[in-house]
Design a protein around this motif. Structure first.
Motif, PDB file in Angstrom:
ATOM      1  N   TRP A 165      -3.694  -3.632  10.586  1.00  0.00           N
ATOM      2  CA  TRP A 165      -4.209  -2.720   9.876  1.00  0.00           C
ATOM      3  C   TRP A 165      -3.536  -1.169  10.284  1.00  0.00           C
ATOM      4  O   TRP A 165      -3.152  -0.180   9.293  1.00  0.00           O
ATOM      5  CB  TRP A 165      -5.662  -2.319   9.560  1.00  0.00           C
ATOM      6  CG  TRP A 165      -6.146  -3.247   8.582  1.00  0.00           C
ATOM      7  CD1 TRP A 165      -7.078  -4.400   8.993  1.00  0.00           C
ATOM      8  CD2 TRP A 165      -6.026  -3.206   7.252  1.00  0.00           C
ATOM      9  NE1 TRP A 165      -7.460  -4.957   7.927  1.00  0.00           N
ATOM     10  CE2 TRP A 165      -6.852  -4.432   6.606  1.00  0.00           C
ATOM     11  CE3 TRP A 165      -5.366  -2.422   6.201  1.00  0.00           C
ATOM     12  CZ2 TRP A 165      -7.055  -4.474   5.520  1.00  0.00           C
ATOM     13  CZ3 TRP A 165      -5.531  -2.654   4.782  1.00  0.00           C
ATOM     14  CH2 TRP A 165      -6.330  -3.733   4.540  1.00  0.00           C
TER      15      TRP A 165
ATOM     16  N   TYR B 250       0.669  -1.248   0.107  1.00  0.00           N
ATOM     17  CA  TYR B 250      -0.096  -0.029   0.066  1.00  0.00           C
ATOM     18  C   TYR B 250       0.721   1.152  -0.081  1.00  0.00           C
ATOM     19  O   TYR B 250       0.623   2.364  -0.500  1.00  0.00           O
ATOM     20  CB  TYR B 250      -1.215   0.136   1.259  1.00  0.00           C
ATOM     21  CG  TYR B 250      -2.107  -0.942   0.879  1.00  0.00           C
ATOM     22  CD1 TYR B 250      -3.178  -0.753  -0.003  1.00  0.00           C
ATOM     23  CD2 TYR B 250      -2.382  -2.305   1.653  1.00  0.00           C
ATOM     24  CE1 TYR B 250      -4.205  -1.711  -0.098  1.00  0.00           C
ATOM     25  CE2 TYR B 250      -3.292  -3.045   1.564  1.00  0.00           C
ATOM     26  CZ  TYR B 250      -4.317  -2.662   0.666  1.00  0.00           C
ATOM     27  OH  TYR B 250      -5.317  -3.785   0.449  1.00  0.00           O
TER      28      TYR B 250
ATOM     29  N   ALA C  65     -12.151  -0.113  11.928  1.00  0.00           N
ATOM     30  CA  ALA C  65     -11.339   0.373  10.855  1.00  0.00           C
ATOM     31  C   ALA C  65     -10.886   1.746  11.197  1.00  0.00           C
ATOM     32  O   ALA C  65      -9.678   2.078  11.113  1.00  0.00           O
ATOM     33  CB  ALA C  65     -11.953   0.504   9.570  1.00  0.00           C
TER      34      ALA C  65
ATOM     35  N   ILE D  66     -10.780   1.645   4.177  1.00  0.00           N
ATOM     36  CA  ILE D  66     -10.850   0.122   4.147  1.00  0.00           C
ATOM     37  C   ILE D  66     -12.343  -0.189   3.635  1.00  0.00           C
ATOM     38  O   ILE D  66     -13.104   0.247   3.922  1.00  0.00           O
ATOM     39  CB  ILE D  66     -10.665  -0.518   5.531  1.00  0.00           C
ATOM     40  CG1 ILE D  66      -9.344  -0.190   6.110  1.00  0.00           C
ATOM     41  CG2 ILE D  66     -11.083  -1.627   5.615  1.00  0.00           C
ATOM     42  CD1 ILE D  66      -9.064  -0.569   7.591  1.00  0.00           C
ATOM     43  N   GLN D  67     -12.341  -1.199   2.542  1.00  0.00           N
ATOM     44  CA  GLN D  67     -13.563  -1.715   2.274  1.00  0.00           C
ATOM     45  C   GLN D  67     -13.833  -2.772   2.812  1.00  0.00           C
ATOM     46  O   GLN D  67     -13.448  -3.916   3.091  1.00  0.00           O
ATOM     47  CB  GLN D  67     -13.475  -2.083   0.578  1.00  0.00           C
ATOM     48  CG  GLN D  67     -14.448  -2.466  -0.007  1.00  0.00           C
ATOM     49  CD  GLN D  67     -14.564  -3.162  -1.301  1.00  0.00           C
ATOM     50  OE1 GLN D  67     -14.043  -4.440  -1.378  1.00  0.00           O
ATOM     51  NE2 GLN D  67     -14.796  -2.426  -2.580  1.00  0.00           N
TER      52      GLN D  67
ATOM     53  N   ALA E  30      -7.732   4.246   9.718  1.00  0.00           N
ATOM     54  CA  ALA E  30      -8.385   4.333   8.437  1.00  0.00           C
ATOM     55  C   ALA E  30      -8.941   5.612   8.063  1.00  0.00           C
ATOM     56  O   ALA E  30      -9.601   6.136   9.167  1.00  0.00           O
ATOM     57  CB  ALA E  30      -9.319   3.145   8.021  1.00  0.00           C
TER      58      ALA E  30
ATOM     59  N   THR F 149      -8.875  -0.216  -0.080  1.00  0.00           N
ATOM     60  CA  THR F 149      -8.224  -1.439   0.160  1.00  0.00           C
ATOM     61  C   THR F 149      -8.947  -2.670  -0.560  1.00  0.00           C
ATOM     62  O   THR F 149      -9.958  -2.373  -1.032  1.00  0.00           O
ATOM     63  CB  THR F 149      -8.078  -1.519   1.588  1.00  0.00           C
ATOM     64  OG1 THR F 149      -9.388  -1.968   2.068  1.00  0.00           O
ATOM     65  CG2 THR F 149      -7.421  -0.580   2.511  1.00  0.00           C
TER      66      THR F 149
ATOM     67  N   THR G 189     -12.567  -6.446   2.999  1.00  0.00           N
ATOM     68  CA  THR G 189     -12.164  -6.882   4.294  1.00  0.00           C
ATOM     69  C   THR G 189     -13.271  -7.329   4.928  1.00  0.00           C
ATOM     70  O   THR G 189     -14.428  -6.495   5.217  1.00  0.00           O
ATOM     71  CB  THR G 189     -11.451  -5.770   5.017  1.00  0.00           C
ATOM     72  OG1 THR G 189     -10.302  -5.478   4.164  1.00  0.00           O
ATOM     73  CG2 THR G 189     -11.030  -6.018   6.310  1.00  0.00           C
TER      74      THR G 189
ATOM     75  N   THR H 104      -2.085   1.732   7.852  1.00  0.00           N
ATOM     76  CA  THR H 104      -2.509   3.097   7.581  1.00  0.00           C
ATOM     77  C   THR H 104      -1.437   4.161   7.996  1.00  0.00           C
ATOM     78  O   THR H 104      -1.354   5.256   7.369  1.00  0.00           O
ATOM     79  CB  THR H 104      -3.908   3.262   8.517  1.00  0.00           C
ATOM     80  OG1 THR H 104      -3.372   2.926   9.786  1.00  0.00           O
ATOM     81  CG2 THR H 104      -4.836   2.167   8.010  1.00  0.00           C
TER      82      THR H 104
ATOM     83  N   ILE I  76     -11.447  -7.203   9.677  1.00  0.00           N
ATOM     84  CA  ILE I  76     -11.082  -6.070  10.732  1.00  0.00           C
ATOM     85  C   ILE I  76     -12.330  -6.036  11.728  1.00  0.00           C
ATOM     86  O   ILE I  76     -13.130  -4.991  11.492  1.00  0.00           O
ATOM     87  CB  ILE I  76     -11.129  -4.448   9.776  1.00  0.00           C
ATOM     88  CG1 ILE I  76     -10.768  -3.368  10.535  1.00  0.00           C
ATOM     89  CG2 ILE I  76     -12.493  -4.332   8.868  1.00  0.00           C
ATOM     90  CD1 ILE I  76      -9.759  -3.348  11.264  1.00  0.00           C
TER      91      ILE I  76
END
Length: 363
Positions: A85, A47, A167, A101-102, A172, A58, A61, A89, A76
């Motif tokens: 994570w 990343y 997250a 974060i997805q 994030a 991302t 997740t 980040t 997460i």
């Protein structure tokens, strides 16, 4: 000689953040996390290499044990996930980057061999996708999922909210809800996957309810300006068929989501240009557009036309960690290697070559 590409290199406000450019790293599953869902040791470098894009989204997740679909995808929702994570980040922020974060709940796109609890997948209805899933012992048919009860649907909304808070605790900048690509949120949209008779099935309003409740819960938990959603209208993967009402469902959904003031909507565009134009009119916040397979020469066309505010790119960013520098310098792009997309170690993950310091004139 650096070649300008306005307006892609102009700043843009997304939620509470001012991004330095309009280039977005699309979410891409890489399957390199530990078996407990903690991001892998190489993920930080992966990343960080791409931190000069305006925004990193991302890989998908999972927000819970039930949410995992594939082998070695990150989670997460545990302290170990948060700690893993946070390393990523922090490193991205040190390079001046922004990272969302997805949150991806796979729903029926799962196999018991791939999840921590080894239970069958859950879904709006007990309808198998008619597809295979890669497991540690090879490809297997995905079994019929278990239909969530009404109360379990509400608990799943709460799991998304908990994951969103986790997250943010992990550093994030925000959360993108994965509402696309035939996973749980889109499964609720599609009559081929959702035959429910409660308030989450039947009408357009009911089939959109789960997505709206997830977005509302996350916005209330972490702030609407740190909450976003990805949609893929018309996607027909793995038994998903949104039917004749599909376009109207998205018009309704986007109008309702717009009321929440989310940071952005991210459209994975298939082919329905009139629907895309309608979404643009209905959505008053930033719109990210991802057109898979878009030629290099068309980068920036949607921003220039006003159809989008930012553009997202997947494989080109995967294969070119210095994507921004290459665009600015009009340099050739590396080709991606599909054999190394999923699983493995450094090869095909953090070892794609970058421009030399002399060639990279964008610093």
């Amino acid at each position: 000689m650096e070649i300008p590409m306005n307006p892609m290199f102009t700043s843009v406000r997304v939620g509470r953040y001012m991004l330095p450019n309009r280039l977005v790293m699309a979410p891409m599953t890489r399957s390199r996390a530990a078996f407990d869902g903690t991001p892998g040791e190489l993920a930080t470098e992966y990343y960080v290499q791409r931190a000069r894009l305006g925004l990193i989204v991302t890989e998908g997740t999972q927000p819970s044990d039930d949410g995992q679909g594939y082998l070695t995808t990150p989670g997460i929702y545990t302290p170990a996930h948060i700690a893993g994570w946070r390393k990523i980040t922090s490193a991205v922020h040190d390079k001046g980057g922004h990272i969302f974060i997805q949150l991806m709940h796979a729903g029926r796109m799962s196999h018991p061999d791939n999840t921590p609890h080894h239970r069958q997948g859950v879904a709006p209805s007990a309808i198998a996708p008619g597809a295979g899933m890669f497991t540690a012992t090879g490809m297997q048919d995905i079994p019929t999922p278990r239909a969530l009860t009404t109360e379990e649907v509400r608990r799943t909304v709460a799991e998304f909210s908990h994951a969103a808070r986790s997250a943010i605790e992990a550093g994030a900048d925000g959360i993108e809800i994965h509402g696309a690509n035939a996973y749980l949120v889109q499964q609720f949209f599609a009559p081929s996957a959702n035959t429910r008779t409660d308030e989450y099935g039947g009408s357009i309003e009911n089939r959109a309810r789960f997505a709206i409740e997830v977005a509302t819960a996350i916005a209330e938990e972490v702030g609407a300006d740190r909450t976003a959603i990805r949609l893929s209208p018309g996607t027909a993967l793995w038994g998903i068929d949104e039917g004749a009402e599909g376009p109207d469902l998205y018009r309704y959904l986007v109008a309702e989501l717009d009321k929440l003031g989310l940071a952005y909507v991210h459209i994975l565009h298939q082919s329905n240009e009139p629907l895309l134009a309608d979404i643009r009119k209905l959505w008053r916040q930033p719109l990210i557009l991802n057109r898979p397979g878009r030629p290099r020469g068309q980068i920036g066309a949607d921003v220039a036309s006003g159809l989008a505010d930012l553009e997202a790119f997947g494989q080109m960013v995967l294969a070119n960690p210095d994507f921004v520098a290459r665009l600015k310098a009009d340099a050739a792009m590396n080709e991606s290697d599909p054999k190394t997309f999923y699983g493995g170690a450094a090869k095909g993950y953090i070892d794609y070559p970058v421009l030399s310091a002399r060639t990279d004139t964008s610093s």
